[in-house]
Motif scaffolding. Structure first.
Motif, PDB file in Angstrom:
ATOM      1  N   GLY A   1      13.236  10.867 -53.941  1.00 56.66           N
ATOM      2  CA  GLY A   1      14.686  10.814 -54.085  1.00 56.66           C
ATOM      3  C   GLY A   1      15.477  11.722 -53.163  1.00 56.66           C
ATOM      4  O   GLY A   1      16.693  11.861 -53.336  1.00 56.66           O
ATOM      5  N   TYR A   2      14.836  12.327 -52.197  1.00 56.97           N
ATOM      6  CA  TYR A   2      15.575  13.168 -51.253  1.00 56.97           C
ATOM      7  C   TYR A   2      16.379  12.278 -50.306  1.00 56.97           C
ATOM      8  O   TYR A   2      15.990  11.149 -50.008  1.00 56.97           O
ATOM      9  CB  TYR A   2      14.633  14.098 -50.493  1.00 56.97           C
ATOM     10  CG  TYR A   2      14.111  15.185 -51.400  1.00 56.97           C
ATOM     11  CD1 TYR A   2      14.861  16.331 -51.634  1.00 56.97           C
ATOM     12  CD2 TYR A   2      12.900  15.037 -52.060  1.00 56.97           C
ATOM     13  CE1 TYR A   2      14.406  17.315 -52.500  1.00 56.97           C
ATOM     14  CE2 TYR A   2      12.432  16.019 -52.927  1.00 56.97           C
ATOM     15  CZ  TYR A   2      13.192  17.147 -53.137  1.00 56.97           C
ATOM     16  OH  TYR A   2      12.747  18.117 -53.996  1.00 56.97           O
ATOM     17  N   GLN A   3      17.512  12.802 -49.847  1.00 59.21           N
ATOM     18  CA  GLN A   3      18.471  11.999 -49.093  1.00 59.21           C
ATOM     19  C   GLN A   3      18.455  12.238 -47.590  1.00 59.21           C
ATOM     20  O   GLN A   3      18.860  11.375 -46.815  1.00 59.21           O
ATOM     21  CB  GLN A   3      19.894  12.289 -49.604  1.00 59.21           C
ATOM     22  CG  GLN A   3      20.084  11.979 -51.076  1.00 59.21           C
ATOM     23  CD  GLN A   3      20.098  10.499 -51.344  1.00 59.21           C
ATOM     24  OE1 GLN A   3      20.867   9.768 -50.738  1.00 59.21           O
ATOM     25  NE2 GLN A   3      19.254  10.040 -52.234  1.00 59.21           N
ATOM     26  N   SER A   4      18.028  13.440 -47.156  1.00 58.47           N
ATOM     27  CA  SER A   4      18.108  13.764 -45.733  1.00 58.47           C
ATOM     28  C   SER A   4      17.088  14.830 -45.354  1.00 58.47           C
ATOM     29  O   SER A   4      16.559  15.540 -46.216  1.00 58.47           O
ATOM     30  CB  SER A   4      19.514  14.242 -45.371  1.00 58.47           C
ATOM     31  OG  SER A   4      19.825  15.444 -46.047  1.00 58.47           O
ATOM     32  N   VAL A   5      16.845  14.912 -44.041  1.00 53.41           N
ATOM     33  CA  VAL A   5      15.909  15.889 -43.488  1.00 53.41           C
ATOM     34  C   VAL A   5      16.527  16.470 -42.228  1.00 53.41           C
ATOM     35  O   VAL A   5      17.138  15.750 -41.432  1.00 53.41           O
ATOM     36  CB  VAL A   5      14.548  15.244 -43.141  1.00 53.41           C
ATOM     37  CG1 VAL A   5      13.585  16.272 -42.558  1.00 53.41           C
ATOM     38  CG2 VAL A   5      13.930  14.561 -44.355  1.00 53.41           C
ATOM     39  N   ILE A   6      16.337  17.771 -42.043  1.00 57.88           N
ATOM     40  CA  ILE A   6      16.800  18.479 -40.857  1.00 57.88           C
ATOM     41  C   ILE A   6      15.574  18.975 -40.094  1.00 57.88           C
ATOM     42  O   ILE A   6      14.597  19.429 -40.704  1.00 57.88           O
ATOM     43  CB  ILE A   6      17.681  19.700 -41.244  1.00 57.88           C
ATOM     44  CG1 ILE A   6      18.883  19.261 -42.087  1.00 57.88           C
ATOM     45  CG2 ILE A   6      18.092  20.495 -40.022  1.00 57.88           C
ATOM     46  CD1 ILE A   6      19.911  18.423 -41.370  1.00 57.88           C
TER      47      ILE A   6
ATOM     48  N   VAL B   1      25.002  20.627 -50.357  1.00 57.61           N
ATOM     49  CA  VAL B   1      24.212  19.419 -50.550  1.00 57.61           C
ATOM     50  C   VAL B   1      22.745  19.779 -50.334  1.00 57.61           C
ATOM     51  O   VAL B   1      22.411  20.503 -49.382  1.00 57.61           O
ATOM     52  CB  VAL B   1      24.639  18.328 -49.542  1.00 57.61           C
ATOM     53  CG1 VAL B   1      23.716  17.125 -49.603  1.00 57.61           C
ATOM     54  CG2 VAL B   1      26.068  17.902 -49.795  1.00 57.61           C
ATOM     55  N   ASN B   2      21.885  19.292 -51.193  1.00 58.95           N
ATOM     56  CA  ASN B   2      20.445  19.495 -51.021  1.00 58.95           C
ATOM     57  C   ASN B   2      19.935  18.657 -49.863  1.00 58.95           C
ATOM     58  O   ASN B   2      20.351  17.513 -49.673  1.00 58.95           O
ATOM     59  CB  ASN B   2      19.691  19.098 -52.294  1.00 58.95           C
ATOM     60  CG  ASN B   2      20.011  19.986 -53.462  1.00 58.95           C
ATOM     61  OD1 ASN B   2      20.257  21.179 -53.298  1.00 58.95           O
ATOM     62  ND2 ASN B   2      20.028  19.414 -54.648  1.00 58.95           N
ATOM     63  N   SER B   3      19.019  19.214 -49.113  1.00 59.35           N
ATOM     64  CA  SER B   3      18.364  18.506 -48.028  1.00 59.35           C
ATOM     65  C   SER B   3      16.962  19.084 -47.889  1.00 59.35           C
ATOM     66  O   SER B   3      16.520  19.889 -48.724  1.00 59.35           O
ATOM     67  CB  SER B   3      19.168  18.666 -46.725  1.00 59.35           C
ATOM     68  OG  SER B   3      18.640  17.835 -45.707  1.00 59.35           O
ATOM     69  N   LEU B   4      16.260  18.660 -46.854  1.00 53.71           N
ATOM     70  CA  LEU B   4      14.910  19.145 -46.574  1.00 53.71           C
ATOM     71  C   LEU B   4      14.820  19.625 -45.131  1.00 53.71           C
ATOM     72  O   LEU B   4      15.486  19.077 -44.252  1.00 53.71           O
ATOM     73  CB  LEU B   4      13.883  18.022 -46.771  1.00 53.71           C
ATOM     74  CG  LEU B   4      13.731  17.451 -48.167  1.00 53.71           C
ATOM     75  CD1 LEU B   4      12.876  16.185 -48.131  1.00 53.71           C
ATOM     76  CD2 LEU B   4      13.130  18.479 -49.114  1.00 53.71           C
ATOM     77  N   ALA B   5      13.966  20.613 -44.902  1.00 55.50           N
ATOM     78  CA  ALA B   5      13.629  21.056 -43.547  1.00 55.50           C
ATOM     79  C   ALA B   5      12.233  20.546 -43.224  1.00 55.50           C
ATOM     80  O   ALA B   5      11.323  20.672 -44.048  1.00 55.50           O
ATOM     81  CB  ALA B   5      13.650  22.571 -43.451  1.00 55.50           C
ATOM     82  N   LEU B   6      12.086  19.970 -42.052  1.00 52.58           N
ATOM     83  CA  LEU B   6      10.779  19.554 -41.554  1.00 52.58           C
ATOM     84  C   LEU B   6      10.282  20.683 -40.661  1.00 52.58           C
ATOM     85  O   LEU B   6      10.768  20.855 -39.540  1.00 52.58           O
ATOM     86  CB  LEU B   6      10.901  18.245 -40.771  1.00 52.58           C
ATOM     87  CG  LEU B   6       9.695  17.766 -39.980  1.00 52.58           C
ATOM     88  CD1 LEU B   6       8.473  17.613 -40.856  1.00 52.58           C
ATOM     89  CD2 LEU B   6      10.006  16.447 -39.301  1.00 52.58           C
TER      90      LEU B   6
END
Length: 177
Positions: free
Chosen positions: A115-120, A80-85
């Motif tokens: 449209g991103y769904q989540s961030v880690i 699943v695509n996500s983002l890193a902060l």
């Protein structure tokens, strides 16, 4: 003090890297190379220019920076695509004035718009929950390295977006040293 939050431009890169370097000079849990991480992310496929934001004073001095970049949460053959902060950087003399919070809120809002769904995030257990981050292990999301659960957190940008997600976070190669 009035602060403008805007997208970082290539013309900002040198000044931004100075801000990042100075922000971590006296941080106990830093390897003092975060500015190189920012540079590597910019040159990678994980870079999203719209999610590299700077905080600018009225005299155009950059005093802060935040970066969200692409990552994957991988469970076997499923990802699943996500983002890193990472990182959030504020020039030392401007820390503890709410600039970091302004940058994070702006970055999270822009990520939602895109449209991103989540961030880690791997960060301070008492700081990031104010933005809605919760321990990632609540969703059975794990770090790719040993880290205490209370500092490895996730945030749903869309309600329920992590309900069926589990696995190990896979950072971009830019995070490798």
């Amino acid at each position: 003090m009035e602060i403008l939050i805007r997208q970082e431009t290539p013309e900002d890169y040198h000044e931004t890297e100075d801000v990042v370097r100075n922000a971590f000079l006296n941080e106990e849990y830093s390897d003092k190379t975060e500015q190189f991480l920012v540079n590597r992310i910019r040159k990678s496929g994980a870079f999203i220019p719209e999610l590299s934001l700077v905080a600018v004073k009225q005299d155009d001095e950059i005093v802060g920076h935040v970066l969200l970049s692409k990552i994957q949460i991988v469970d076997g053959d499923f990802s699943v695509n996500s983002l890193a902060l990472a990182p959030v950087s504020i020039t030392p003399e401007y820390q503890h004035r709410g600039i970091g919070s302004q940058l994070i809120w702006a970055a999270l809002e822009k990520a939602k718009e895109l449209g991103y769904q989540s961030v880690i995030v791997l960060g301070h257990k008492d700081y990031y929950p104010r933005f809605g981050f919760k321990q990632a292990n609540l969703w059975n999301i794990k770090a790719p390295f040993d880290v205490p659960n209370e500092v490895f957190m996730a945030l749903e940008l869309a309600e329920g977006s992590l309900e069926t997600v589990q696995g190990v976070v896979q950072y971009s190669k830019a995070f490798d040293l």
